[in-house]
Design an enzyme around this catalytic site. Structure first.
Site, PDB file in Angstrom:
ATOM      1  N   GLU A  76      36.449 -29.949 -35.952  1.00 30.63           N
ATOM      2  CA  GLU A  76      35.043 -30.318 -36.021  1.00 30.63           C
ATOM      3  C   GLU A  76      34.450 -29.994 -37.400  1.00 30.63           C
ATOM      4  O   GLU A  76      33.718 -30.796 -37.981  1.00 30.63           O
ATOM      5  CB  GLU A  76      34.246 -29.617 -34.920  1.00 30.63           C
ATOM      6  CG  GLU A  76      34.534 -30.197 -33.544  1.00 30.63           C
ATOM      7  CD  GLU A  76      33.589 -29.679 -32.478  1.00 30.63           C
ATOM      8  OE1 GLU A  76      33.235 -30.453 -31.576  1.00 30.63           O
ATOM      9  OE2 GLU A  76      33.202 -28.490 -32.535  1.00 30.63           O
ATOM     10  N   ASP A  98      30.507 -31.695 -35.124  1.00 33.86           N
ATOM     11  CA  ASP A  98      30.353 -31.956 -33.693  1.00 33.86           C
ATOM     12  C   ASP A  98      29.327 -33.065 -33.458  1.00 33.86           C
ATOM     13  O   ASP A  98      29.523 -33.948 -32.617  1.00 33.86           O
ATOM     14  CB  ASP A  98      29.915 -30.652 -33.007  1.00 33.86           C
ATOM     15  CG  ASP A  98      29.526 -30.854 -31.560  1.00 33.86           C
ATOM     16  OD1 ASP A  98      30.440 -30.985 -30.745  1.00 33.86           O
ATOM     17  OD2 ASP A  98      28.324 -30.879 -31.251  1.00 33.86           O
ATOM     18  N   GLU A 122      31.026 -26.889 -38.460  1.00 33.11           N
ATOM     19  CA  GLU A 122      31.449 -27.254 -37.108  1.00 33.11           C
ATOM     20  C   GLU A 122      30.276 -27.883 -36.342  1.00 33.11           C
ATOM     21  O   GLU A 122      30.441 -28.884 -35.642  1.00 33.11           O
ATOM     22  CB  GLU A 122      31.901 -25.970 -36.414  1.00 33.11           C
ATOM     23  CG  GLU A 122      32.734 -26.148 -35.186  1.00 33.11           C
ATOM     24  CD  GLU A 122      32.961 -24.788 -34.519  1.00 33.11           C
ATOM     25  OE1 GLU A 122      33.169 -23.774 -35.221  1.00 33.11           O
ATOM     26  OE2 GLU A 122      32.911 -24.755 -33.275  1.00 33.11           O
TER      27      GLU A 122
END
Lengths: 246, 246
Positions: free
Chosen positions: A138, A68, A64
Site C-alpha cells: 500500500e 490505500d 500506506e
C-alpha cells in the site's frame, strides 16, 4: 528538478545500492522511479523507523494511508464497470474482500517487494508483523501515485495487482447476511423473525425499519428503501454482533 | 460519440428540461456535462428509483459508492500534503470527520444540489432520508469522475467542496482516545490501567500488545510499534465499546 528527473540525470549520482534499488523498482512498476526517496520511504516499516531530530518518527505509514485510498478508488471503478447490474452493497463488500490484509500481503510478496525490501534493510535482523508486505504494498502504491500520478497508478494496479486477486472466487463467497443468520439460527435451534417496525416517507419514497428478533428478543435493527434491504441491513449488524463474519 | 460530445452537438437534441439541467450542472462543476445521463442517474435517490424489466433497481447508489472512493482518495492526498508531520492515525481520523454524512449533506445543499434535484423530480412529493443531499453529492462526484476524469474531479473537490469543510475546526476536535478514556473514568469514578501484556519482535522491530483494564477488568486490547500507539489503539476500541465517540 522535474526536468532533471525526466532526463534521468539524477541517476548519475546514484550509489550502487541506489542503482540496485532503482532497477528492482523498475522490475515491479515497469518504469524507473523518478523520485527514489519516495520508494525508500515506502520500504521503511514503522518498526524500523528512526526518530528524527524533532521527535517525529519517519515510516511508511503515511504513504500506506495514501496508497490505500488510491487502491480503493481504482478498485471501486473497476468493480463499478465490471458489474453493471450489481448493487452498491455487493460492490462495497467485494472491494473489502479484495483488499484485505492477507491478500495484499501475499500480493506484496508475489510482485517482489520482499526481495526489494532486502536491498534496503538487513531482513535477517528484522521480523515484521504479519501484514508487513501488504502494508509495504500500500505504501508503495502511495509512492507510485506521488511519483507518477493517478493514471499510471491505475494502470499498474489493474495490470499487476488485480491479476493476483481471485475476483471470481471471492464473488461466490460474498455473503448474504440474512441467509447466514438463518443458517446460524437453525444450527443453534433458535427462532428468527424480521419485524417491520416503522415505514417512513410517503407513497413515492419509503424507508423501512426492520428489527431482527432471535428467540423473541430484538438483537439488531436495520433500514433501507425496501423491506429486503432493511432485512439485509439488520442481518449484517447481527452477523457482526454474533461474530459470524469470519 | 466522444467527438460528438466534445463539439457539443449532442446538446442540439436536448429538451428544454435537459437544457436547464445541463446549465444547472455547469453552475456546479464549471463545465457543461458531456454525458448528461450520468448526472441524471446521480440525481436518482434509491427511494425514487423505478424497477427496470430485469427487476434491477436503477438508482444513484452505485455512483455513490464510486464517488465516495474518489472523494476519499482526493482528501487523502490533500491531508497527506497539508500535514507532513502528522501520523496516519491523524490523517485517517481527520478524513473520516471531514467526509461524514452531515457535512456532506450540508455541502450538497450549499453547492446547489437541492435546486438541481428539483429540476429532475417534483420534490414536494418526495421526502428523502436525512443524508439525501450528501448521498447525491457523492453520486454526483462519481458521475463527474466518469464524465471528466480524475484530474478534473480532483480540482473540483479541492476548489468547490473542500472550502466548505471546516478543516481547522475539525483538527482541534480530532480525538485523543486515551485522554477520552481517562476523562470518562474520572467522571465515572473508575480506575484505569494500561498493561503491556506482550512484546513481539526483536531488538530492531517491536510490537507492543497492551490491555486496558477498567476497575481491574480487561475491556480491550491494542497493539502498535510503540507503547503509546498500542495504548491509543486499545483506548480506541474501548471508546467504541463504551460509546464515547459521539
Amino acid at each position: 528538478m522535474k526536468l532533471f528527473h525526466k532526463l534521468g540525470i539524477h541517476t548519475l549520482f546514484f550509489s550502487s545500492k541506489d542503482k540496485r534499488l532503482a532497477s528492482s523498482i523498475k522490475m515491479i512498476t515497469g518504469r524507473k522511479p523518478l523520485n527514489l526517496s519516495l520508494y525508500r520511504l515506502a520500504l521503511t516499516p514503522a518498526g524500523l523507523s528512526e526518530e528524527s531530530h524533532q521527535g517525529f518518527r519517519i515510516s511508511n505509514e503515511r504513504l500506506e494511508f495514501l496508497g490505500d485510498a488510491i487502491l480503493g478508488a481504482v478498485i471501486a471503478e473497476h468493480l463499478f464497470k465490471k458489474f453493471p447490474f450489481r448493487d452498491e452493497g455487493f460492490l462495497t463488500e467485494t472491494r473489502s474482500k479484495l483488499v484485505n490484509r492477507e491478500t495484499l500481503n501475499s500480493i506484496g510478496i508475489k510482485i517482489g517487494l520482499k526481495d526489494t525490501l532486502e536491498l534496503v534493510i538487513d531482513s535477517r535482523q528484522f521480523t515484521g508483523n504479519k501484514s508487513l508486505y501488504g502494508d509495504i504494498l500500500e505504501a508503495f502504491l502511495g509512492a507510485i501515485y506521488l511519483d507518477r500520478g493517478y493514471q499510471f497508478s491505475k494502470k499498474l494496479i489493474l495490470s499487476r495487482i488485480l491479476i493476483h486477486m481471485d475476483l471470481e472466487g471471492m464473488i461466490t463467497t460474498v455473503s448474504n447476511y440474512k441467509s447466514k443468520i438463518i443458517e446460524w439460527a437453525q444450527k443453534e435451534n433458535k427462532t428468527v423473525e424480521y419485524k417491520v417496525i416503522q415505514i417512513n416517507g410517503n407513497q413515492r419514497f419509503k424507508e423501512f425499519v426492520v428489527e431482527l428478533h432471535v428467540d423473541e428478543e430484538s438483537i439488531s435493527s436495520g433500514k433501507g428503501p425496501t423491506k429486503k434491504k432493511a432485512e439485509q441491513d439488520a442481518s449484517k449488524y447481527a452477523c457482526e454482533k454474533l461474530g459470524l463474519l469470519n
